[in-house]
Structure formats: structure tokens, C-alpha cells
Design a protein around this motif. Structure first.
Motif, mmCIF file in Angstrom:
data_model
loop_
_atom_site.group_PDB
_atom_site.id
_atom_site.type_symbol
_atom_site.label_atom_id
_atom_site.label_comp_id
_atom_site.label_asym_id
_atom_site.label_seq_id
_atom_site.Cartn_x
_atom_site.Cartn_y
_atom_site.Cartn_z
ATOM 1 N N GLY A 103 18.809 -14.156 68.306
ATOM 2 C CA GLY A 103 18.988 -14.536 66.904
ATOM 3 C C GLY A 103 20.308 -15.237 66.661
ATOM 4 O O GLY A 103 20.380 -16.239 65.936
ATOM 5 N N LEU A 104 21.375 -14.734 67.287
ATOM 6 C CA LEU A 104 22.683 -15.364 67.113
ATOM 7 C C LEU A 104 22.695 -16.771 67.682
ATOM 8 O O LEU A 104 23.301 -17.679 67.100
ATOM 9 C CB LEU A 104 23.772 -14.511 67.774
ATOM 10 C CG LEU A 104 24.520 -13.547 66.843
ATOM 11 C CD1 LEU A 104 23.593 -12.465 66.305
ATOM 12 C CD2 LEU A 104 25.714 -12.923 67.537
ATOM 13 N N ILE A 105 22.026 -16.953 68.820
ATOM 14 C CA ILE A 105 21.958 -18.279 69.426
ATOM 15 C C ILE A 105 21.206 -19.247 68.515
ATOM 16 O O ILE A 105 21.660 -20.370 68.250
ATOM 17 C CB ILE A 105 21.288 -18.207 70.815
ATOM 18 C CG1 ILE A 105 22.196 -17.475 71.809
ATOM 19 C CG2 ILE A 105 20.951 -19.607 71.336
ATOM 20 C CD1 ILE A 105 21.538 -17.141 73.133
ATOM 21 N N GLN A 106 20.058 -18.806 68.019
ATOM 22 C CA GLN A 106 19.203 -19.673 67.205
ATOM 23 C C GLN A 106 19.805 -19.995 65.840
ATOM 24 O O GLN A 106 19.465 -21.006 65.230
ATOM 25 C CB GLN A 106 17.823 -19.025 67.037
ATOM 26 C CG GLN A 106 17.035 -18.937 68.341
ATOM 27 C CD GLN A 106 15.876 -17.975 68.267
ATOM 28 O OE1 GLN A 106 15.528 -17.469 67.195
ATOM 29 N NE2 GLN A 106 15.262 -17.684 69.417
ATOM 30 N N PRO A 139 22.573 -16.705 80.129
ATOM 31 C CA PRO A 139 22.789 -18.132 80.394
ATOM 32 C C PRO A 139 22.805 -18.961 79.106
ATOM 33 O O PRO A 139 23.640 -19.846 78.939
ATOM 34 C CB PRO A 139 21.606 -18.508 81.291
ATOM 35 C CG PRO A 139 21.228 -17.227 81.971
ATOM 36 C CD PRO A 139 21.485 -16.145 80.962
ATOM 37 N N GLU A 140 21.879 -18.645 78.182
ATOM 38 C CA GLU A 140 21.844 -19.393 76.918
ATOM 39 C C GLU A 140 23.099 -19.126 76.097
ATOM 40 O O GLU A 140 23.599 -20.003 75.392
ATOM 41 C CB GLU A 140 20.612 -19.014 76.083
ATOM 42 C CG GLU A 140 19.307 -19.010 76.838
ATOM 43 C CD GLU A 140 18.965 -17.602 77.308
ATOM 44 O OE1 GLU A 140 19.624 -17.113 78.261
ATOM 45 O OE2 GLU A 140 18.041 -16.992 76.742
ATOM 46 N N ASP A 144 25.941 -21.757 74.824
ATOM 47 C CA ASP A 144 26.366 -21.788 73.426
ATOM 48 C C ASP A 144 27.880 -21.747 73.313
ATOM 49 O O ASP A 144 28.488 -22.476 72.519
ATOM 50 C CB ASP A 144 25.748 -20.593 72.694
ATOM 51 C CG ASP A 144 25.196 -20.962 71.323
ATOM 52 O OD1 ASP A 144 24.895 -22.149 71.118
ATOM 53 O OD2 ASP A 144 25.060 -20.067 70.479
ATOM 54 N N ILE A 145 28.510 -20.890 74.109
ATOM 55 C CA ILE A 145 29.976 -20.767 74.088
ATOM 56 C C ILE A 145 30.632 -22.059 74.570
ATOM 57 O O ILE A 145 31.609 -22.539 73.985
ATOM 58 C CB ILE A 145 30.414 -19.569 74.946
ATOM 59 C CG1 ILE A 145 30.026 -18.259 74.252
ATOM 60 C CG2 ILE A 145 31.919 -19.602 75.218
ATOM 61 C CD1 ILE A 145 30.206 -17.020 75.103
ATOM 62 N N LEU A 146 30.079 -22.632 75.628
ATOM 63 C CA LEU A 146 30.626 -23.889 76.149
ATOM 64 C C LEU A 146 30.468 -25.011 75.135
ATOM 65 O O LEU A 146 31.395 -25.795 74.898
ATOM 66 C CB LEU A 146 29.924 -24.253 77.458
ATOM 67 C CG LEU A 146 30.234 -23.350 78.666
ATOM 68 C CD1 LEU A 146 29.266 -23.639 79.805
ATOM 69 C CD2 LEU A 146 31.665 -23.539 79.131
ATOM 70 N N CYS A 176 31.469 -17.387 81.935
ATOM 71 C CA CYS A 176 31.261 -18.795 81.563
ATOM 72 C C CYS A 176 31.705 -19.770 82.652
ATOM 73 O O CYS A 176 31.069 -20.809 82.853
ATOM 74 C CB CYS A 176 32.007 -19.110 80.267
ATOM 75 S SG CYS A 176 31.330 -18.293 78.811
ATOM 76 N N LEU A 177 32.785 -19.460 83.348
ATOM 77 C CA LEU A 177 33.348 -20.432 84.287
ATOM 78 C C LEU A 177 32.551 -20.544 85.573
ATOM 79 O O LEU A 177 32.775 -21.468 86.354
ATOM 80 C CB LEU A 177 34.813 -20.101 84.578
ATOM 81 C CG LEU A 177 35.740 -20.142 83.351
ATOM 82 C CD1 LEU A 177 37.194 -20.002 83.762
ATOM 83 C CD2 LEU A 177 35.546 -21.405 82.533
ATOM 84 N N HIS A 178 31.629 -19.629 85.803
ATOM 85 C CA HIS A 178 30.707 -19.818 86.923
ATOM 86 C C HIS A 178 29.834 -21.043 86.667
ATOM 87 O O HIS A 178 29.395 -21.713 87.604
ATOM 88 C CB HIS A 178 29.824 -18.581 87.107
ATOM 89 C CG HIS A 178 30.478 -17.490 87.888
ATOM 90 N ND1 HIS A 178 30.712 -17.578 89.246
ATOM 91 C CD2 HIS A 178 30.973 -16.286 87.510
ATOM 92 C CE1 HIS A 178 31.302 -16.483 89.672
ATOM 93 N NE2 HIS A 178 31.478 -15.681 88.642
ATOM 94 N N MET A 179 29.597 -21.337 85.383
ATOM 95 C CA MET A 179 28.746 -22.461 85.017
ATOM 96 C C MET A 179 29.529 -23.768 84.904
ATOM 97 O O MET A 179 29.077 -24.824 85.328
ATOM 98 C CB MET A 179 28.038 -22.165 83.690
ATOM 99 C CG MET A 179 27.023 -23.214 83.261
ATOM 100 S SD MET A 179 26.110 -22.753 81.755
ATOM 101 C CE MET A 179 25.114 -21.375 82.364
ATOM 102 N N GLU A 180 30.717 -23.710 84.327
ATOM 103 C CA GLU A 180 31.501 -24.917 84.073
ATOM 104 C C GLU A 180 32.977 -24.540 83.985
ATOM 105 O O GLU A 180 33.344 -23.641 83.227
ATOM 106 C CB GLU A 180 31.042 -25.568 82.756
ATOM 107 C CG GLU A 180 31.942 -26.647 82.212
ATOM 108 C CD GLU A 180 32.104 -27.812 83.174
ATOM 109 O OE1 GLU A 180 33.264 -28.179 83.447
ATOM 110 O OE2 GLU A 180 31.090 -28.340 83.656
#
Length: 339
Positions: A103-106, A139-140, A144-146, A176-180
Motif C-alpha cells: 500500500g505504501l508503495i502504491q 525489491p519494490e 521506491d527508495i532509490l 539498497c546498495l546491493h541494487m545500486e
């Protein structure tokens, strides 16, 4: 060492026993109306009641369905600190449920929460960072944070926040930094994290090392670690905290993937403390220590030194952990290799 804790006590004029009696789904529409009331006390009491209700995932689902998140996003900027505290607390409870995280993401709540990073009330900021830390496990949520541009802001906040909040920030960054990692690197994260490696708190030292490990999973991150951080990581191999040792060894393992990192680790005399960790059967860092030494053995100087310590690896061949046994076999084969 004792640390100050962020208190969650309500102001003395707020009596939680006088919050409206709530009956699940039937109470939610009424509470939604009360959140929009011009009366401050009515809003506060409605938030207290909602705080109890959202522990139930069914109520979280219903609250999202009838549009509560739009109301809560508005209340994040309320002039009253108690309203902001309870609003962030409600959102934190909601993200403990999968339906709440979705819900927070959407509903774009992450972006709205960035406004609270400079809130004057510690508890509001703590609740906000607890939400980020939970969201980053998805992951989503990480995406969102990035996309909200939070990484540079979080890195800078490591300089000023209390230890309790720093730990939450480091956990969020680690996920997060594992992704970017490029934004963090551009913001000078390495320098700040390197300082945290000498922090008085073992939790902060270990979490900073885990963030460095995450950065080290990226090619550009490995390069920076080789240049700036390896000696500091080597010094943590003898830390009194096993969690710090494990995190530092993991980060060192990624940093020594590159030849430059191996030379730097040898120059920092990493082999003796790594061998000590391998010899300790209860060490959490044992597996990563073996893998790091295997990479150091690929250099002639490293292989020459380790040839005198093959017994340390032979002892691992009967280890109950299959991964340790397998890593030890590889290490021995690399150390004893002859051209």
C-alpha cells in the motif's frame, strides 16, 4: 556503553484511554472522518485508536481500501508533533504487514516521508527510518527508495543522527546498495562509512562494514574499497565483536576480488588475523576468511606465506559445515599450486 534512547511517551495531556472505542472495519470510516476534523484533540484520539487497529492486517487492508493513506500523508506535515509521531507510528505498524508495504508503495508514501528527515522530534525521525528499513527489505521498496532520491540524504544523515537512528540508516543502505551504489559513492559514502568503522558502538561498526560489503558487490565499489578502506577493514579482523569480524571479513572478501585489493590487503598484513579467524571453529567469519585467503594465495607473496600454514586449512576438511570444507579444499589447492 549506555546510550540515550528515543522516548515514545505521549505528552501528558493525551489520555489514550479516552480514544474512541474501535470495532475493526466498522470503526474505520468514522476514524477517517475524525482525522479530517479541525479539532486537534479529535485528530490525536483518532490516531491513537487507529494505531491499535492497524496491528490487524485485515484492518490495514480495509484502511488502505478506503483511502486512509492520503489522510496520513497529509498529517505527516501537521504542525503538532504528537500528530506526526502517531502518524509515523501507524505507518510503521502498517509496513510490518505485506499488504501495508504494498500500500505504501502504491500510494507514494516513501516520497512523502522524506519531508520528515529534518523533523525536530527524534521519535518522528526514528519512526520514519524504521519504515525505510522495513521497506528496503522488498525489491519494490528498494526501487521506491532509490527513485525517491533518498540515498544521498541518508548518507549525509549518518553524520548527525543519534546512534539508534544511524543503525536504521545503515540497515537501509545495506539493503539498497546491493541494487545500486553509484549515488552513495558520489555522495562520499566511503569516507563517512570508514569513520563509522571506528565508532564506539559494535553494532554501528558491523553495520557500516555490511554497507561497505554491499558497495563492494559493484565494480566501481570494489575499486574505491581497494583505494581507501582495506587497511581499516583489516584492523577490524581483530575486533572483540564477532559480528564486526564477520562483516569486515565479508567486505574484505569482495575488496580482494581485484588484484589491486589483494596487494593492498597483503600490504596491510591481513594474513595473520585471517588465519586466526580460520583456526577459530566458532568464528562467524571463518568461511569468508578462507575465501579471502584463497584470493591472497593467488599472489606469489601470499602463496609463499600461506604454504607454511596449510595445517590450518587441513583442520577445516572435517568441518560439519559443507561450505567451509569445500572452501578449505579450494584454498589448499590454490596454495599448493605449482606452475
Amino acid at each position: 556503553m549506555a546510550h540515550a534512547r528515543i522516548s515514545a511517551n505521549l505528552p501528558p495531556d493525551i489520555d489514550p484511554t479516552k480514544a474512541p472505542v474501535a470495532f475493526g472495519k466498522r470503526a474505520l470510516p468514522k476514524l477517517k472522518e475524525e482525522l479530517q476534523s479541525p479539532e486537534l484533540l479529535t485528530q490525536q484520539r483518532a490516531l491513537l485508536a487507529l494505531c491499535d487497529l492497524v496491528h490487524d492486517p485485515e484492518n490495514v487492508y480495509q484502511a488502505i481500501e478506503i483511502g486512509f493513506l492520503d489522510n496520513l500523508k497529509t498529517l505527516l506535515l501537521h504542525h503538532d508533533s504528537t500528530v506526526r509521531q502517531k502518524t509515523t507510528q501507524i505507518l510503521y505498524i502498517m509496513v510490518m504487514h505485506n499488504v501495508g508495504r504494498q500500500g505504501l508503495i502504491q500510494n507514494g508514501v516513501i516520497s512523502a516521508l522524506t519531508e520528515l528527515l529534518d523533523d525536530p522530534v527524534d521519535l518522528c525521525r526514528k519512526n520514519t527510518h524504521q519504515i525505510f528499513e522495513m521497506m528496503a527489505k522488498l525489491p519494490e521498496g528498494t526501487v521506491d527508495i532509490l527513485q525517491a532520491g533518498l540515498i544521498p540524504l541518508l548518507v549525509v544523515k549518518l553524520k548527525s543522527e543519534p546512534d539508534e537512528i544511524q543503525e536504521l540508516i545503515l540497515d537501509t543502505l545495506s539493503s539498497c546498495l546491493h541494487m545500486e551504489a553509484s549515488e552513495a559513492l558520489a555522495t562520499g559514502a566511503i569516507t563517512i562509512l570508514k569513520e563509522k568503522l571506528t565508532h564506539s558502538s559494535g553494532a554501528i561498526r558491523s553495520k557500516a562494514a555490511w554497507v561497505l560489503l554491499a558497495i563492494g558487490t559493484h565494480p566501481e565499489g570494489k575499486s574505491v574499497l581497494c583505494e581507501e578502506v582495506i587497511p581499516a577493514l583489516v584492523s577490524l579482523l581483530e575486533d572483540t565483536d564477532p559480528e564486526v569480524q564477520a562483516a569486515a571479513t565479508g567486505a574484505l572478501m569482495f575488496a580482494t576480488v581485484r588484484p589491486q585489493g589483494r596487494f593492498s590487503a597483503l600490504g596491510a598484513e591481513a594474513i595473520p588475523p585471517l588465519l586466526k579467524l580460520v583456526a577459530e571453529e566458532t568464528s562467524k567469519a571463518r568461511l569468508n576468511a578462507i575465501k579471502t585467503l584463497t584470493m591472497l594465495a593467488e599472489l606469489p607473496e601470499g602463496r609463499k606465506t600461506l604454504l607454511d600454514h596449510t595445517d590450518t586449512f587441513l583442520q577445516c576438511l572435517n568441518d560439519p559445515c559443507e561450505a567451509v570444507e569445500r572452501a578449505a579444499k579450494i584454498a589448499i589447492s590454490v596454495i599448493e599450486w605449482k606452475p
